[in-house]
Design a protein around this motif. Structure first.
Motif, PDB file in Angstrom:
ATOM      1  N   LYS A  69      31.087  26.739   6.539  1.00 58.41           N
ATOM      2  CA  LYS A  69      31.641  27.854   5.773  1.00 58.41           C
ATOM      3  C   LYS A  69      32.588  28.650   6.671  1.00 58.41           C
ATOM      4  CE  LYS A  69      30.326  32.094   3.326  1.00 58.41           C
ATOM      5  NZ  LYS A  69      31.154  31.793   2.138  1.00 58.41           N
ATOM      6  N   VAL A  70      33.796  28.893   6.186  1.00 55.24           N
ATOM      7  CA  VAL A  70      34.787  29.624   6.980  1.00 55.24           C
ATOM      8  C   VAL A  70      34.487  31.114   6.910  1.00 55.24           C
ATOM      9  CG1 VAL A  70      37.227  30.187   7.233  1.00 55.24           C
ATOM     10  CG2 VAL A  70      36.535  27.851   6.637  1.00 55.24           C
ATOM     11  N   TYR A  71      34.295  31.720   8.069  1.00 55.63           N
ATOM     12  CA  TYR A  71      33.983  33.147   8.142  1.00 55.63           C
ATOM     13  C   TYR A  71      35.209  34.004   8.436  1.00 55.63           C
ATOM     14  CZ  TYR A  71      29.009  33.868   7.461  1.00 55.63           C
ATOM     15  OH  TYR A  71      27.776  34.030   6.889  1.00 55.63           O
ATOM     16  N   PHE A  72      36.174  33.422   9.138  1.00 57.02           N
ATOM     17  CA  PHE A  72      37.404  34.141   9.474  1.00 57.02           C
ATOM     18  C   PHE A  72      38.570  33.271   9.018  1.00 57.02           C
ATOM     19  CE2 PHE A  72      34.192  35.698  12.337  1.00 57.02           C
ATOM     20  CZ  PHE A  72      34.415  37.062  12.362  1.00 57.02           C
ATOM     21  N   PRO A  73      39.018  33.436   7.766  1.00 59.87           N
ATOM     22  CA  PRO A  73      40.002  32.528   7.177  1.00 59.87           C
ATOM     23  C   PRO A  73      41.304  32.406   7.967  1.00 59.87           C
ATOM     24  CG  PRO A  73      39.013  33.899   5.480  1.00 59.87           C
ATOM     25  CD  PRO A  73      38.538  34.441   6.795  1.00 59.87           C
TER      26      PRO A  73
ATOM     27  N   THR B  57      34.334  29.086  11.669  1.00 64.66           N
ATOM     28  CA  THR B  57      33.241  28.802  10.745  1.00 64.66           C
ATOM     29  C   THR B  57      31.951  29.506  11.165  1.00 64.66           C
ATOM     30  OG1 THR B  57      32.522  26.863  11.997  1.00 64.66           O
ATOM     31  CG2 THR B  57      34.209  26.522  10.293  1.00 64.66           C
ATOM     32  N   LYS B  58      30.963  29.431  10.256  1.00 64.02           N
ATOM     33  CA  LYS B  58      29.661  30.015  10.601  1.00 64.02           C
ATOM     34  C   LYS B  58      29.085  29.336  11.838  1.00 64.02           C
ATOM     35  CE  LYS B  58      26.236  30.903   7.550  1.00 64.02           C
ATOM     36  NZ  LYS B  58      24.993  30.675   6.757  1.00 64.02           N
TER      37      LYS B  58
ATOM     38  N   GLY C 100      31.374  36.218   4.830  1.00 64.43           N
ATOM     39  CA  GLY C 100      32.446  36.108   5.797  1.00 64.43           C
ATOM     40  C   GLY C 100      33.400  37.283   5.703  1.00 64.43           C
ATOM     41  N   VAL C 101      34.495  37.165   6.434  1.00 65.47           N
ATOM     42  CA  VAL C 101      35.479  38.239   6.529  1.00 65.47           C
ATOM     43  C   VAL C 101      36.731  37.818   5.771  1.00 65.47           C
ATOM     44  CG1 VAL C 101      36.850  39.648   8.088  1.00 65.47           C
ATOM     45  CG2 VAL C 101      34.599  38.839   8.791  1.00 65.47           C
ATOM     46  N   PHE C 102      37.090  38.570   4.772  1.00 63.41           N
ATOM     47  CA  PHE C 102      38.268  38.231   3.988  1.00 63.41           C
ATOM     48  C   PHE C 102      38.965  39.518   3.570  1.00 63.41           C
ATOM     49  CE2 PHE C 102      34.476  38.338   1.394  1.00 63.41           C
ATOM     50  CZ  PHE C 102      34.811  39.197   0.353  1.00 63.41           C
ATOM     51  N   GLU C 103      40.200  39.401   3.176  1.00 61.44           N
ATOM     52  CA  GLU C 103      40.973  40.581   2.807  1.00 61.44           C
ATOM     53  C   GLU C 103      40.310  41.302   1.637  1.00 61.44           C
ATOM     54  OE1 GLU C 103      45.561  41.859   1.646  1.00 61.44           O
ATOM     55  OE2 GLU C 103      45.044  39.753   2.042  1.00 61.44           O
ATOM     56  N   GLY C 104      40.125  42.598   1.801  1.00 63.56           N
ATOM     57  CA  GLY C 104      39.511  43.391   0.749  1.00 63.56           C
ATOM     58  C   GLY C 104      38.002  43.437   0.804  1.00 63.56           C
ATOM     59  N   ALA C 105      37.379  42.781   1.793  1.00 65.20           N
ATOM     60  CA  ALA C 105      35.919  42.813   1.900  1.00 65.20           C
ATOM     61  C   ALA C 105      35.452  44.259   2.055  1.00 65.20           C
ATOM     62  CB  ALA C 105      35.456  41.977   3.088  1.00 65.20           C
ATOM     63  N   ARG C 106      34.357  44.582   1.401  1.00 63.78           N
ATOM     64  CA  ARG C 106      33.901  45.974   1.329  1.00 63.78           C
ATOM     65  C   ARG C 106      32.488  46.121   1.875  1.00 63.78           C
ATOM     66  NH1 ARG C 106      30.874  48.750  -2.427  1.00 63.78           N
ATOM     67  NH2 ARG C 106      31.305  50.998  -2.635  1.00 63.78           N
ATOM     68  N   MET C 107      32.336  47.085   2.784  1.00 57.45           N
ATOM     69  CA  MET C 107      31.019  47.405   3.330  1.00 57.45           C
ATOM     70  C   MET C 107      30.293  48.355   2.389  1.00 57.45           C
ATOM     71  SD  MET C 107      28.583  47.541   5.622  1.00 57.45           S
ATOM     72  CE  MET C 107      29.230  46.739   7.107  1.00 57.45           C
ATOM     73  N   ALA C 108      29.022  48.098   2.132  1.00 56.43           N
ATOM     74  CA  ALA C 108      28.219  48.990   1.301  1.00 56.43           C
ATOM     75  C   ALA C 108      28.138  50.365   1.949  1.00 56.43           C
ATOM     76  CB  ALA C 108      26.823  48.418   1.109  1.00 56.43           C
ATOM     77  N   THR C 109      28.170  51.406   1.125  1.00 53.85           N
ATOM     78  CA  THR C 109      28.133  52.774   1.620  1.00 53.85           C
ATOM     79  C   THR C 109      26.775  53.408   1.352  1.00 53.85           C
ATOM     80  OG1 THR C 109      28.904  53.717  -0.474  1.00 53.85           O
ATOM     81  CG2 THR C 109      30.589  52.989   1.101  1.00 53.85           C
TER      82      THR C 109
ATOM     83  N   GLY D  49      24.733  35.785   8.780  1.00 55.79           N
ATOM     84  CA  GLY D  49      26.017  36.472   8.661  1.00 55.79           C
ATOM     85  C   GLY D  49      26.075  37.753   9.455  1.00 55.79           C
ATOM     86  N   THR D  50      25.203  37.911  10.446  1.00 56.23           N
ATOM     87  CA  THR D  50      25.238  39.110  11.287  1.00 56.23           C
ATOM     88  C   THR D  50      26.411  39.007  12.250  1.00 56.23           C
ATOM     89  OG1 THR D  50      22.830  39.345  11.166  1.00 56.23           O
ATOM     90  CG2 THR D  50      23.966  40.515  12.941  1.00 56.23           C
ATOM     91  N   LEU D  51      27.360  39.918  12.091  1.00 57.97           N
ATOM     92  CA  LEU D  51      28.501  39.950  12.993  1.00 57.97           C
ATOM     93  C   LEU D  51      28.307  40.967  14.108  1.00 57.97           C
ATOM     94  CD1 LEU D  51      31.608  39.601  10.647  1.00 57.97           C
ATOM     95  CD2 LEU D  51      30.159  37.847  11.668  1.00 57.97           C
ATOM     96  N   THR D  52      27.572  42.028  13.824  1.00 61.60           N
ATOM     97  CA  THR D  52      27.343  43.057  14.837  1.00 61.60           C
ATOM     98  C   THR D  52      25.874  43.440  14.841  1.00 61.60           C
ATOM     99  OG1 THR D  52      29.566  43.926  14.453  1.00 61.60           O
ATOM    100  CG2 THR D  52      28.054  45.318  15.678  1.00 61.60           C
TER     101      THR D  52
END
Length: 360
Positions: free
Chosen positions: A22-26, A31-32, A63-72, A135-138
C-alpha cells in the motif's frame, strides 16, 4: 478475501505487516513496508526515545495524500455526544488498540479531564514495527516512565519558528542564548530537528518534581532566553503579541514534542523525520535532508546521537529559583493552559488580548 500480508522477524517476534505494498506517500511511492522498514532501521534510536514511556500513536491508516484531514478535539466531542464525528483520515490513538499482541505493554495515565487510559508503552523494537503497521507515522511519548507517571524525567525545550521566521532563526537561538543557559545550569542538552522547521532540546532531569513544577521550570528557562535575546525570542502566548520574533514555544504540558526519528505530521509529502544531530553540525543542517529514504544510511553511519542521554540527570532547583524570582520581581506567573485542562491555580485568562472585554 483476506488482505495480503508478510511477516517480518524483529528480535524474537514475527511482526505481521498487512497490505505491505500500500502506497503511503504517493509523491515518492513509499509503501507501508518501507515505512515499517524505516522504523526498524532506526529502531535502536526510536526505542531509546520511547522505551517504558506511555506513548500516543499518531495514526494515518490511509496514508498521506492531498487533503488528508486529522481528527480534531471537536470531532471527538461530537462523536462522544452521538452527533457524528465527521470524516477524518488520521487520529491520535491514546488507548491501546483492540487486538494488540499480548507482548505490547501498557502504562496507565490520567488526563486533565479526569479520564484515564492504558497507553502503549514500548519495551522492544517489535512494538514500534507493530505500531507502524497500524499506520503510525509519529510516536508521542510522555516525558515519564511507566514506573512513575506523575514525575517527569525529561525537560523538553521547543524552539518553534512562527510566520516570518524559519529554521535558521531557531538554530541561532539554540546555539546562542539557549545553549549558553544550559551550560550555566550545568545541563547536558541533546538537540534534534523537529521534522518541520524547529529545534528541540532534551535534558534528562531527576524525577522528583510534578508536571506543574516542571512546567514552571520550563517557563523560567524560556523567559531567561527571552531576556537575553528579546529581538529574536518571545514567550508571549498569543500570536498577536509575538511580533516577528522567533518564538521559544515551550512544551510544559504532559505530552511534549514527538519522538526522535518520528515522522512529522505529513503536510510535506517527502516524509520528513525528526532527526538527532550534534551541536557542531546544527549550524549546517538542512532539516529537509532527513527523510525515511535518507535516515537509515545516516543512522548506520553515525549511530544514535542521543545514546548517552540516560547517563546523567539534572536538578531543576536552579530553574525553580529563577521562577520564584520572576514572579516576585517581575510579576511573571503562569501562562494559559491548553483548552483540555481545567482552570488551573494562578492561570491567566485564556482569551486573546484583543477579545478581552475585561469581564470576569
Amino acid at each position: 478475501m483476506a488482505s495480503p500480508f508478510i511477516e517480518i522477524p524483529v528480535g524474537d517476534r514475527l511482526v505481521k505487516v498487512t497490505n505491505p505494498d500500500k502506497v503511503y506517500f504517493p509523491e515518492h511511492g513509499y509503501t507501508k513496508r518501507q515505512l515499517v522498514e524505516y522504523y526498524l532501521a532506526v529502531g535502536e534510536g526510536i526505542l531509546r526515545a520511547t522505551r517504558d514511556r506511555p506513548t500516543t500513536l499518531e495514526r494515518w491508516p490511509a496514508g498521506v495524500f492531498e487533503g488528508a484531514r486529522m481528527a480534531t478535539r471537536e470531532d471527538y466531542a461530537r462523536g462522544q455526544a452521538g452527533m457524528g464525528a465527521g470524516k477524518s483520515d488520521a487520529f491520535y490513538q491514546k488507548r491501546i488498540p483492540k487486538g494488540a499482541p499480548d507482548w505490547v505493554r501498557t502504562a496507565r495515565i490520567a488526563f486533565p479531564s479526569g479520564r484515564s487510559a492504558d497507553e502503549v508503552c514500548p519495551t522492544e523494537v517489535a512494538v514500534i514495527a507493530w505500531a507502524a503497521n497500524l499506520g503510525t507515522l509519529t510516536f508521542h511519548p510522555w516525558p515519564v516512565r511507566k514506573g512513575d507517571v506523575d514525575h517527569p524525567d525529561e525537560l523538553r525545550i521547543d524552539l518553534d519558528p512562527q510566520p516570518g521566521t524559519d529554521f535558521s532563526d531557531a538554530v541561532r537561538v539554540a546555539l546562542g542564548p539557549a545553549r549558553d543557559l544550559l551550560a550555566e545550569l550545568g545541563y547536558t542538552g541533546y538537540v534534534k530537528t523537529s521534522g518541520k522547521g524547529g529545534v528541540h532540546i532534551y535534558v534528562r532531569i531527576e524525577p522528583r518534581w510534578t508536571f506543574t513544577e516542571v512546567r514552571r521550570a520550563a517557563l523560567a528557562f524560556g523567559r531567561e532566553v527571552e531576556r537575553r535575546a528579546p529581538a529574536e525570542v518571545t514567550t508571549k502566548w498569543w500570536k498577536e503579541e509575538q511580533g516577528r520574533a522567533g518564538v521559544h514555544r515551550l512544551q510544559p504540558e504532559r505530552q511534549g514534542p514527538h519522538d526522535r526519528f518520528g515522522l512529522q505530521r505529513p503536510a510535506a509529502p517527502h516524509a520528513p523525520v525528526s532527526a538527532p544531530v550534534t551541536w557542531d553540525e546544527l549550524p549546517d543542517v538542512d532539516p529537509h535532508d532527513f527523510t525515511i529514504a535518507t535516515m537509515p544510511a545516516r543512522f548506520a553511519e553515525v549511530g544514535d546521537l542521543h545514546a548517552a542521554i540516560d547517563d546523567a540527570s539534572f536538578s531543576l532547583e536552579a530553574l525553580l529559583d529563577m521562577a520564584d524570582r520572576d514572579e516576585k520581581d517581575h510579576g511573571l506567573g503562569d501562562m494559559p493552559y491548553p483548552p483540555n485542562y481545567p482552570k488551573m491555580p494562578g492561570e491567566p485568562k485564556r482569551v486573546q488580548p484583543s477579545k478581552d472585554t475585561g469581564n470576569p
